[in-house]
Design a protein around this motif. Sequence first.
Motif, PDB file in Angstrom:
ATOM      1  N   TRP A 181      -4.036   1.288  -2.299  1.00 29.34           N
ATOM      2  CA  TRP A 181      -3.621  -0.107  -2.372  1.00 29.34           C
ATOM      3  C   TRP A 181      -2.892  -0.339  -3.689  1.00 29.34           C
ATOM      4  O   TRP A 181      -3.314   0.172  -4.734  1.00 29.34           O
ATOM      5  CB  TRP A 181      -4.849  -1.003  -2.268  1.00 29.34           C
ATOM      6  CG  TRP A 181      -4.551  -2.455  -2.408  1.00 29.34           C
ATOM      7  CD1 TRP A 181      -4.129  -3.304  -1.431  1.00 29.34           C
ATOM      8  CD2 TRP A 181      -4.667  -3.237  -3.602  1.00 29.34           C
ATOM      9  NE1 TRP A 181      -3.971  -4.570  -1.940  1.00 29.34           N
ATOM     10  CE2 TRP A 181      -4.296  -4.551  -3.275  1.00 29.34           C
ATOM     11  CE3 TRP A 181      -5.044  -2.955  -4.913  1.00 29.34           C
ATOM     12  CZ2 TRP A 181      -4.286  -5.584  -4.210  1.00 29.34           C
ATOM     13  CZ3 TRP A 181      -5.041  -3.973  -5.844  1.00 29.34           C
ATOM     14  CH2 TRP A 181      -4.664  -5.277  -5.489  1.00 29.34           C
TER      15      TRP A 181
ATOM     16  N   GLY B 166      -8.487 -13.590   2.659  1.00 32.52           N
ATOM     17  CA  GLY B 166      -9.608 -12.686   2.416  1.00 32.52           C
ATOM     18  C   GLY B 166     -10.005 -11.843   3.602  1.00 32.52           C
ATOM     19  O   GLY B 166     -11.111 -11.307   3.654  1.00 32.52           O
ATOM     20  N   ALA B 167      -9.104 -11.678   4.536  1.00 33.04           N
ATOM     21  CA  ALA B 167      -9.450 -10.966   5.772  1.00 33.04           C
ATOM     22  C   ALA B 167      -8.643  -9.674   5.932  1.00 33.04           C
ATOM     23  O   ALA B 167      -8.004  -9.195   5.013  1.00 33.04           O
ATOM     24  CB  ALA B 167      -9.253 -11.886   6.966  1.00 33.04           C
ATOM     25  N   LYS B 168      -8.689  -9.127   7.100  1.00 34.36           N
ATOM     26  CA  LYS B 168      -8.085  -7.839   7.403  1.00 34.36           C
ATOM     27  C   LYS B 168      -6.565  -7.859   7.229  1.00 34.36           C
ATOM     28  O   LYS B 168      -5.917  -8.893   7.356  1.00 34.36           O
ATOM     29  CB  LYS B 168      -8.404  -7.496   8.860  1.00 34.36           C
ATOM     30  CG  LYS B 168      -7.884  -8.562   9.820  1.00 34.36           C
ATOM     31  CD  LYS B 168      -8.192  -8.275  11.267  1.00 34.36           C
ATOM     32  CE  LYS B 168      -7.704  -9.440  12.127  1.00 34.36           C
ATOM     33  NZ  LYS B 168      -7.803  -9.171  13.574  1.00 34.36           N
ATOM     34  N   THR B 169      -6.008  -6.662   6.961  1.00 38.18           N
ATOM     35  CA  THR B 169      -4.558  -6.485   7.012  1.00 38.18           C
ATOM     36  C   THR B 169      -4.249  -5.906   8.380  1.00 38.18           C
ATOM     37  O   THR B 169      -4.590  -4.761   8.674  1.00 38.18           O
ATOM     38  CB  THR B 169      -4.056  -5.548   5.906  1.00 38.18           C
ATOM     39  OG1 THR B 169      -4.920  -4.417   5.814  1.00 38.18           O
ATOM     40  CG2 THR B 169      -4.014  -6.250   4.575  1.00 38.18           C
TER      41      THR B 169
ATOM     42  N   TYR C 169      -2.455  -9.707  -7.652  1.00 36.91           N
ATOM     43  CA  TYR C 169      -3.392  -8.729  -8.189  1.00 36.91           C
ATOM     44  C   TYR C 169      -2.772  -7.346  -8.021  1.00 36.91           C
ATOM     45  O   TYR C 169      -2.048  -7.103  -7.054  1.00 36.91           O
ATOM     46  CB  TYR C 169      -4.737  -8.796  -7.460  1.00 36.91           C
ATOM     47  CG  TYR C 169      -5.443 -10.120  -7.609  1.00 36.91           C
ATOM     48  CD1 TYR C 169      -5.271 -11.124  -6.668  1.00 36.91           C
ATOM     49  CD2 TYR C 169      -6.262 -10.371  -8.704  1.00 36.91           C
ATOM     50  CE1 TYR C 169      -5.906 -12.348  -6.804  1.00 36.91           C
ATOM     51  CE2 TYR C 169      -6.904 -11.597  -8.848  1.00 36.91           C
ATOM     52  CZ  TYR C 169      -6.714 -12.583  -7.893  1.00 36.91           C
ATOM     53  OH  TYR C 169      -7.338 -13.790  -8.034  1.00 36.91           O
TER      54      TYR C 169
ATOM     55  N   LEU D  59      -4.371   6.955   1.231  1.00 36.29           N
ATOM     56  CA  LEU D  59      -3.811   5.624   1.065  1.00 36.29           C
ATOM     57  C   LEU D  59      -4.278   5.017  -0.255  1.00 36.29           C
ATOM     58  O   LEU D  59      -5.436   5.161  -0.639  1.00 36.29           O
ATOM     59  CB  LEU D  59      -4.244   4.719   2.222  1.00 36.29           C
ATOM     60  CG  LEU D  59      -3.793   5.148   3.616  1.00 36.29           C
ATOM     61  CD1 LEU D  59      -4.441   4.259   4.671  1.00 36.29           C
ATOM     62  CD2 LEU D  59      -2.289   5.115   3.724  1.00 36.29           C
TER      63      LEU D  59
ATOM     64  N   GLN E 253       1.315   5.749  -0.006  1.00 36.72           N
ATOM     65  CA  GLN E 253       0.723   7.049   0.272  1.00 36.72           C
ATOM     66  C   GLN E 253       1.627   8.128  -0.311  1.00 36.72           C
ATOM     67  O   GLN E 253       2.749   8.333   0.166  1.00 36.72           O
ATOM     68  CB  GLN E 253       0.517   7.279   1.764  1.00 36.72           C
ATOM     69  CG  GLN E 253      -0.199   8.593   2.065  1.00 36.72           C
ATOM     70  CD  GLN E 253      -0.527   8.781   3.533  1.00 36.72           C
ATOM     71  OE1 GLN E 253       0.233   8.383   4.407  1.00 36.72           O
ATOM     72  NE2 GLN E 253      -1.672   9.397   3.806  1.00 36.72           N
TER      73      GLN E 253
ATOM     74  N   TYR F 176       4.223   0.916   1.991  1.00 31.92           N
ATOM     75  CA  TYR F 176       4.072   0.056   3.162  1.00 31.92           C
ATOM     76  C   TYR F 176       3.788  -1.376   2.733  1.00 31.92           C
ATOM     77  O   TYR F 176       3.023  -1.605   1.785  1.00 31.92           O
ATOM     78  CB  TYR F 176       2.889   0.514   4.018  1.00 31.92           C
ATOM     79  CG  TYR F 176       2.984   1.901   4.586  1.00 31.92           C
ATOM     80  CD1 TYR F 176       2.352   2.972   3.965  1.00 31.92           C
ATOM     81  CD2 TYR F 176       3.687   2.151   5.767  1.00 31.92           C
ATOM     82  CE1 TYR F 176       2.423   4.254   4.496  1.00 31.92           C
ATOM     83  CE2 TYR F 176       3.762   3.425   6.307  1.00 31.92           C
ATOM     84  CZ  TYR F 176       3.121   4.466   5.660  1.00 31.92           C
ATOM     85  OH  TYR F 176       3.189   5.732   6.193  1.00 31.92           O
TER      86      TYR F 176
ATOM     87  N   ASP G  80      -4.835  -0.752 -11.018  1.00 36.67           N
ATOM     88  CA  ASP G  80      -4.719  -0.342 -12.422  1.00 36.67           C
ATOM     89  C   ASP G  80      -3.588   0.667 -12.621  1.00 36.67           C
ATOM     90  O   ASP G  80      -2.951   0.690 -13.672  1.00 36.67           O
ATOM     91  CB  ASP G  80      -6.042   0.271 -12.893  1.00 36.67           C
ATOM     92  CG  ASP G  80      -7.131  -0.774 -13.082  1.00 36.67           C
ATOM     93  OD1 ASP G  80      -8.309  -0.381 -13.164  1.00 36.67           O
ATOM     94  OD2 ASP G  80      -6.802  -1.975 -13.143  1.00 36.67           O
TER      95      ASP G  80
ATOM     96  N   VAL H 137       0.878  -1.175   0.000  1.00 38.71           N
ATOM     97  CA  VAL H 137       0.000   0.000   0.000  1.00 38.71           C
ATOM     98  C   VAL H 137       0.911   1.219   0.000  1.00 38.71           C
ATOM     99  O   VAL H 137       1.964   1.204   0.634  1.00 38.71           O
ATOM    100  CB  VAL H 137      -0.910   0.007   1.245  1.00 38.71           C
ATOM    101  CG1 VAL H 137      -1.714   1.313   1.335  1.00 38.71           C
ATOM    102  CG2 VAL H 137      -1.854  -1.190   1.227  1.00 38.71           C
TER     103      VAL H 137
ATOM    104  N   TRP I 133       1.464  -3.830   9.834  1.00 42.31           N
ATOM    105  CA  TRP I 133       2.056  -2.986   8.806  1.00 42.31           C
ATOM    106  C   TRP I 133       3.498  -2.656   9.156  1.00 42.31           C
ATOM    107  O   TRP I 133       3.854  -2.517  10.331  1.00 42.31           O
ATOM    108  CB  TRP I 133       1.276  -1.674   8.686  1.00 42.31           C
ATOM    109  CG  TRP I 133      -0.139  -1.836   8.230  1.00 42.31           C
ATOM    110  CD1 TRP I 133      -1.165  -2.459   8.894  1.00 42.31           C
ATOM    111  CD2 TRP I 133      -0.697  -1.340   7.010  1.00 42.31           C
ATOM    112  NE1 TRP I 133      -2.318  -2.388   8.152  1.00 42.31           N
ATOM    113  CE2 TRP I 133      -2.057  -1.701   6.994  1.00 42.31           C
ATOM    114  CE3 TRP I 133      -0.176  -0.627   5.927  1.00 42.31           C
ATOM    115  CZ2 TRP I 133      -2.914  -1.377   5.935  1.00 42.31           C
ATOM    116  CZ3 TRP I 133      -1.024  -0.295   4.881  1.00 42.31           C
ATOM    117  CH2 TRP I 133      -2.369  -0.664   4.883  1.00 42.31           C
TER     118      TRP I 133
END
Lengths: 119, 113
Positions: A47, A103-106, A59, A45, A39, A95, A62, A37, A109
Motif C-alpha cells: 500500500w 473506512g471500508a474495502k477497496t 496518508y 503488494l 507491486q 495500481y 513510510d 498500491v 482496481w
Amino acid sequence: QVQLVESGGGVVQPGRSLRLSCAASGFTFSSHAMHWVRQAPGKGLEWVAVISYDGRNQYYADSVKGRVTISRDNSKNTMYLQMHSLRTEDTAVYYCARESSPGAKTDCWGQGTLVTVSS
Amino acid sequence: DIVMTQSPDSLAVSLGERATINCKSSQTFLDTSNNKHYLAWYQKKPGQPPKLLIYWASTRESGVPDRFSGSGSGTDFTLSISSLQAEDVAVYYCQQYYSPPLTFGGGTKVEIK
C-alpha cells in the motif's frame, strides 16, 4: 461500469520525478476515497497512499513519505500520484483502487501502470 | 503499524481438495460498534490487478464463488478454498484496512499438486 485507468508510467532515471494519473468513470468519483498500491517485480503488494473523498486528508506509507504526494481533481474525475527523488526500489506496477465507503474495502482496481526507475 | 503475517508462503493442493491460508496480525482491528474486523482477502494473478474476495473478514464479495470463505477473529484469520479449481492458482493476500498505513501480508502462493 466502474472503470479506473492508470497512466503516466515509464522509464525514469533515479532522482527524477514522475506523475501518475488515475482516471475514473462509471461512479461518483467525488464520493469515494482513493488509494495507490504497488507491486515490485517478484514482490508482494504494498500500500502506498490514500486520499479522502474531498482531498482534505492524505496518508502515506513510510517508504514513500516525503517523496510522494497524492492529490485529486474531482472536477476531472482524476487522482494523481506525484513522485519525486525516485529510487530503483520504486520500480513497480502502480495500481489505483476505489474505497467502497469510508473506512471500508477497496473493491475496484485499475489495470496498473509500470514505473521503472533505472539509469 | 499493524504487521500482517501470512502462512504458509506457498502450498500445493490437489484439484478438488481444500486449501487453507492463515493470516496473523500484530494487533486487533475490531470495530466494536459493528463487531466487524477490518480484514480483506485478495487474489492476485500475474498481469492482473488484485481481485477482492472477502471483506469484513468473512463477507464474500459479490460474484466470488462460494468455495471461497473467510473466518477468524482477534488476531488470527483464515481464507479457505473448499474445493480447489485450476483457475484458483494465484497468490493470495490478506490486508488490514483499519487504519493507515494499510498493510498487506506477504502473500501465499497456491499451486496445483
